[in-house]
Design a protein around this motif. Structure first.
Motif, short mmCIF file in Angstrom:
data_model
loop_
_atom_site.label_atom_id
_atom_site.label_comp_id
_atom_site.label_asym_id
_atom_site.label_seq_id
_atom_site.Cartn_x
_atom_site.Cartn_y
_atom_site.Cartn_z
N ASP A 104 30.46 50.80 7.64
CA ASP A 104 30.80 50.01 6.28
C ASP A 104 29.50 48.96 6.20
O ASP A 104 28.37 49.13 6.59
CB ASP A 104 32.04 49.45 6.55
CG ASP A 104 32.66 49.19 5.18
OD1 ASP A 104 32.21 48.37 4.22
OD2 ASP A 104 33.65 49.85 4.78
N TRP A 151 28.56 53.44 4.10
CA TRP A 151 28.97 52.86 2.69
C TRP A 151 28.01 52.53 1.97
O TRP A 151 26.81 51.90 2.74
CB TRP A 151 29.67 51.40 3.56
CG TRP A 151 30.30 50.51 2.54
CD1 TRP A 151 31.45 50.29 1.90
CD2 TRP A 151 29.19 49.32 1.77
NE1 TRP A 151 31.68 49.27 1.22
CE2 TRP A 151 30.47 48.73 0.90
CE3 TRP A 151 28.03 49.09 1.93
CZ2 TRP A 151 29.91 47.65 0.14
CZ3 TRP A 151 27.66 47.86 1.12
CH2 TRP A 151 28.66 47.20 0.23
N ARG A 159 31.64 37.80 -6.21
CA ARG A 159 31.23 37.96 -4.73
C ARG A 159 29.74 37.87 -4.56
O ARG A 159 28.93 38.62 -4.20
CB ARG A 159 31.54 39.35 -4.52
CG ARG A 159 32.10 39.38 -3.11
CD ARG A 159 32.06 41.05 -2.63
NE ARG A 159 32.35 40.97 -1.02
CZ ARG A 159 32.20 42.05 -0.41
NH1 ARG A 159 31.55 42.93 -0.73
NH2 ARG A 159 32.86 41.80 1.04
N LYS A 200 31.01 56.14 1.49
CA LYS A 200 32.07 55.19 0.73
C LYS A 200 31.08 54.70 -0.32
O LYS A 200 30.18 53.89 -0.19
CB LYS A 200 32.66 54.49 1.87
CG LYS A 200 33.61 53.39 1.06
CD LYS A 200 34.29 52.55 2.23
CE LYS A 200 35.18 51.36 1.81
NZ LYS A 200 35.43 50.50 3.05
N ASP A 207 31.12 51.87 -3.04
CA ASP A 207 31.72 50.77 -3.42
C ASP A 207 31.61 50.03 -4.43
O ASP A 207 30.35 50.39 -4.97
CB ASP A 207 31.92 49.72 -2.19
CG ASP A 207 33.18 48.78 -2.10
OD1 ASP A 207 33.88 48.96 -3.08
OD2 ASP A 207 33.25 48.42 -1.09
N ASN A 236 32.10 46.04 -6.09
CA ASN A 236 32.57 44.82 -5.84
C ASN A 236 32.80 43.71 -6.83
O ASN A 236 32.92 42.53 -6.60
CB ASN A 236 32.27 44.40 -4.52
CG ASN A 236 33.00 45.16 -3.63
OD1 ASN A 236 34.25 45.47 -3.42
ND2 ASN A 236 32.46 45.66 -2.75
N SER A 270 36.34 47.45 -4.46
CA SER A 270 37.36 46.29 -3.77
C SER A 270 38.60 46.87 -3.51
O SER A 270 39.57 46.21 -3.84
CB SER A 270 37.47 45.18 -4.59
OG SER A 270 36.16 44.79 -5.19
N ASP A 292 42.46 46.99 -0.44
CA ASP A 292 42.11 46.29 0.89
C ASP A 292 43.39 45.68 1.63
O ASP A 292 43.08 45.27 2.79
CB ASP A 292 41.20 45.24 0.43
CG ASP A 292 39.63 45.49 0.19
OD1 ASP A 292 39.37 46.75 0.67
OD2 ASP A 292 38.71 44.85 -0.14
C1 GLA Z 1 34.97 45.98 -0.35
C2 GLA Z 1 35.88 47.08 0.09
C3 GLA Z 1 36.08 46.89 1.66
C4 GLA Z 1 34.69 46.86 2.13
C5 GLA Z 1 33.87 45.58 1.78
C6 GLA Z 1 32.66 45.57 2.27
O1 GLA Z 1 35.80 44.87 -0.36
O2 GLA Z 1 36.99 47.27 -0.51
O3 GLA Z 1 36.69 48.22 2.14
O4 GLA Z 1 34.06 48.06 2.14
O5 GLA Z 1 33.81 45.71 0.49
O6 GLA Z 1 31.96 44.47 1.98
#
Ligand code: GLA
Length: 771
Positions: free
Chosen positions: A360, A405, A437, A470, A472, A474, A521, A541
């Motif tokens: 990740d 990730w 963030r 993955k 992401d 955020n 997120s 999460d």
């Molecule tokens: C988000 C994702 C988590 C993780 C973090 C990493 O919050 O939902 O699963 O990957 O970012 O920063």
């Protein structure tokens, strides 16, 4: 099948009919949507408008749009219900008056190269063309694709500006449905970060009820999916019409109960901060709106949606492909890891049966916290000497696949990327952009930004054997501004088109073998648009098993378990400090794509043994867990819930304790998909309870007196466990349908291996197999 006869259109699927007709005045009048009808008995079914009412405006003599059920509406000709279309025409006015011109039926699903994703596969499409009465070269096109195998109709609309003036679209929804009755409740999925998809089901009162998002993504606040349920319908029976949208940006749906007790539903792109200029010769295409009817309550409707997603939304390559069990290091390490730590985790994972290790956040640039490095997609060789290729190779050699990730849509101001290209981040000239963030969003409306992302991600993907990504995202968008756009009203939609382009270029075109899991997120962008690229989505999460009941319960209404990514993590739980039994954590996560997100090294040997058994069990039943027929119900409202998957000749049925009370009520469990005329063997999934769970009570069941926190009990807790709820029966499908009586739950009067020791948030899982 789509039928036309004398300007009457009938769209049939195996279990539903959708009927409308073109009126002599040229409008498409909605007649019926519901259970399949053998014929289009329009005279009997149509809404009667024998007289016009006071206070209304006539379209033509004795014909009023306001009290006609319509397929689509506009502004300015007497229909005062909420409109799906608002545009400024070349003469500056907002009045549109579209009348029918022609139709066409195509033996394929709808296609268009406008950059949006569309539902694919075997279908039939009706295309209806309307022209404005004044601007005869302004055309509205309504498309209906019927996917027979899942009782789904997918609609969208197009506006073609053939005039020689400019048309500005301010609101253009994908579909509208007018229903003759209004005795429904509206079910929506609401929440926030770590609290996604909580169901709200409220009776629809008079007025307009809006479910929308303005954050730039489809959002964890209000998922684009919603359904209307006849009053009295529940999980297992009753009429339900459900809707969704193939779109990942700001969405909007409105349900209006009118003074005449009719219901108007319309949904599509959110008009919030939206306007779109159509120059002469240009067209705008809306995303697809999905709808389905079922008489089988929420479960019946969900079955249609699950089949639709599995067969028409996710990329063909991943359809019905079993998804790997992953270990993700995020909750175990956050940013604090090095190669040795990762390899140790991977080794333990391989020993327990995990199939994919996912690295990740934190592997790139100077990313040691969420304050720096985002945007610099270069492996941090201090943490990972030898680079990504060497790490992936070492992990592959352990027999695991490797996943990585990324969060390519955002940038930390403290990053090389931002220092080199500050103008690539979204900001309004003269204003300081707000951070979320500690990061900004990149301007995906710009071609060079999209190229950078494609190249940077591609370089890493080509540098190592990466089989899973993955992706992401955020933060929510703020300070909306596209520095190269002439019309800022186009920003949000162009951002999403940019995102789809990037995903298409990287995954569909260059790396189709990579399994993409999208994430925002958790479930901030859990929608059909993303599922067109990523077969599965990180749901939340929040992995606390009790919380996940609320989250996954909502998601299952619209999305199949094969798309819902679920991990087992540590207790006390990160978000809630709750201790849920390891067995229940698995039995909740198993109803989706299973993974683990913890450090196996921090578990007791006994817990590791249990996890090994869980993974074995999941693999044995994986096809049913991921692709079976899902159903759920509440054996006892507020205290017991059951989730079930049926397929491959078996039914997997879990019963969860929502709360536990002394002298617990006896449990009856109905197996909803059991088949009459068949016999089944039924057995519990073997599960254990921690000795430590009994605290000081342990001394009452042992021959020797031991201290609850003494070394012997602690040793025993690490290495042994107590057997929980062993049951085994043989019975008919009919008996399973009407409900079998389960073993008693622990009530403080002693222990037996047959007793279910569920307690608060505990569960038992039964496997019923056809004999
Ligand atoms: C988000 C994702 C988590 C993780 C973090 C990493 O919050 O939902 O699963 O990957 O970012 O920063």
């Amino acid at each position: 099948m789509i039928w036309e006869n004398n300007r009457i259109f009938k769209l049939d699927t195996p279990n539903t009919s959708y009927i409308f007709r073109i009126t002599p005045q040229g409008q498409a009048e909605h007649i019926f949507y519901g259970k399949r009808l053998p014929s289009a008995d329009v005279d009997a079914l149509c809404m009667k408008n024998n007289i016009t009412l006071g206070g209304t405006v006539d379209y033509t003599s004795n014909y009023c749009l306001d009290s006609t059920l319509l397929e689509y509406s506009g502004i300015g000709k007497g229909d005062y219900r909420h409109t799906p279309l608002e545009c400024r025409l070349p003469d500056g006015s907002f009045t549109t008056d579209f009348v029918y011109e022609s139709y066409e039926i195509l033996d394929k699903a709808y296609e268009n190269d406008c950059g949006l994703p569309f539902a694919k596969g075997k279908g039939q499409t009706l295309r209806l063309v309307f022209a404005d009465k004044k601007y005869k070269d302004l055309h509205l096109i309504l498309n209906y694709t019927v996917f027979f195998n899942c009782d789904v109709i997918v609609r969208n609309a197009e506006l073609h500006n053939g005039t020689d003036g400019q048309v500005t679209i301010r609101k253009f929804l994908s579909a509208m449905v007018d229903l003759p009755e209004a005795d429904y409740s509206l079910l929506t999925l609401n929440g926030s970060w770590a609290k996604e998809a909580h169901i709200q089901d409220a009776p629809i009162g008079y007025g307009i009820h809006v479910n929308d998002s303005t954050v730039g993504a489809s959002s964890n606040r209000h998922n684009p999916a919603f359904l209307i349920k006849r009053i009295g319908a529940d999980e297992r029976q009753g009429e339900v019409i459900g809707c969704n949208l193939l779109y990942s940006g700001n969405h909007y749906s409105a349900v209006e109960k009118t003074s005449q007790d009719t219901l108007r539903i319309a949904w599509g792109i959110n008009p919030h901060c939206f306007d779109w200029v159509l120059q002469p010769g240009e067209a705008f295409v809306t995303p697809q709106a999905v709808m389905s009817f079922s008489e089988g309550g929420i479960n019946g409707f969900a079955a249609n949606m699950h089949d639709f997603v599995n067969a028409h939304i996710i990329p063909q390559r991943w359809q019905r492909v079993e998804r790997p069990v992953v270990l993700n290091n995020w909750e175990a390490t956050f940013f604090d890891f090095n190669k040795q730590k990762i390899l140790t985790m991977a080794k333990q994972a391989a020993q327990l049966g995990v199939e994919m290790f996912v690295l990740d956040d934190g592997w790139f640039g100077s990313r040691n916290s969420d304050r720096a490095g985002l945007g610099d997609w270069v492996t941090n060789t201090k943490k990972l000497p030898g680079g990504m290729g060497a790490l992936a190779k070492a992990i592959n050699e352990m027999g695991l696949r490797f996943g990585l990730w990324f969060e390519p849509e955002c940038v930390n101001p403290d990053s090389d990327l931002y220092r080199a290209h500050p103008d690539w981040a979204i900001a309004i000239p003269g204003r300081d952009p707000s951070l979320g963030r500690n990061q900004l969003t990149l301007d995906l409306t710009r071609g060079e930004v999209r190229d950078y992302i494609v190249d940077a991600v591609d370089k890493i993907l080509c540098s190592a054997n990466i089989e899973y990504v993955k992706w992401d995202y955020n933060r929510h968008i703020s300070d909306t501004f596209g520095s190269t756009l002439s019309n800022q009203g186009e920003f949000f939609h162009r951002y999403i088109l940019g995102l789809y382009e990037v995903l298409r270029r990287i995954f569909a075109e260059k790396h189709p073998h990579i399994l993409l899991e999208s994430c925002s997120s958790g479930g901030n962008r859990f929608d059909l648009g993303m599922l067109c690229f990523s077969p599965q989505i990180w749901t939340s999460d929040d992995t606390d098993a009790r919380e996940r009941l609320d989250i996954q319960r909502g998601m299952y209404c619209f999305y199949p378990p094969s798309s819902i990514s679920c991990h087992v993590s540590m207790c006390p739980h990160q978000q809630t400090l709750r201790n849920t039994p390891l067995g229940a954590r698995f039995q909740v996560a198993a109803f989706g794509v299973l993974g683990y997100e913890l450090d196996f090294g921090e578990l007791t040997p006994e817990e590791r043994r249990q996890i090994k058994d869980q993974i074995l069990f999941y693999k044995e039943h994986r096809r049913t867990f991921q692709y079976g027929r899902f159903s759920r119900y509440f054996p006892k409202p507020n205290s017991r819930e059951s989730w079930q998957m049926a397929g491959e000749g078996k039914i997997l049925a879990a019963i969860y304790n929502l709360t536990y009370h002394a002298i617990p009520a006896r449990d009856t469990l109905r197996f909803l998909a059991a088949q009459s005329g068949k016999r089944y063997s039924v057995a519990t999934m073997e599960q254990k309870q921690r000795i430590g769970r009994f605290g000081g009570l342990i001394k009452h069941v042992l021959p020797v007196k031991l201290k609850a926190d003494g070394a012997v009990v602690r040793f025993a807790d690490r290495h042994f466990a107590m057997t929980d709820g062993k049951e085994c029966y043989e019975c008919s499908g009919e008996a399973l349908q009407s409900g079998i009586q389960l073993a008693m739950q622990y009530s403080g009067t002693g222990y037996s291996p047959d007793l279910r020791i569920s307690g608060d948030w505990g569960s038992t899982l039964y496997v019923a197999e056809e004999l």
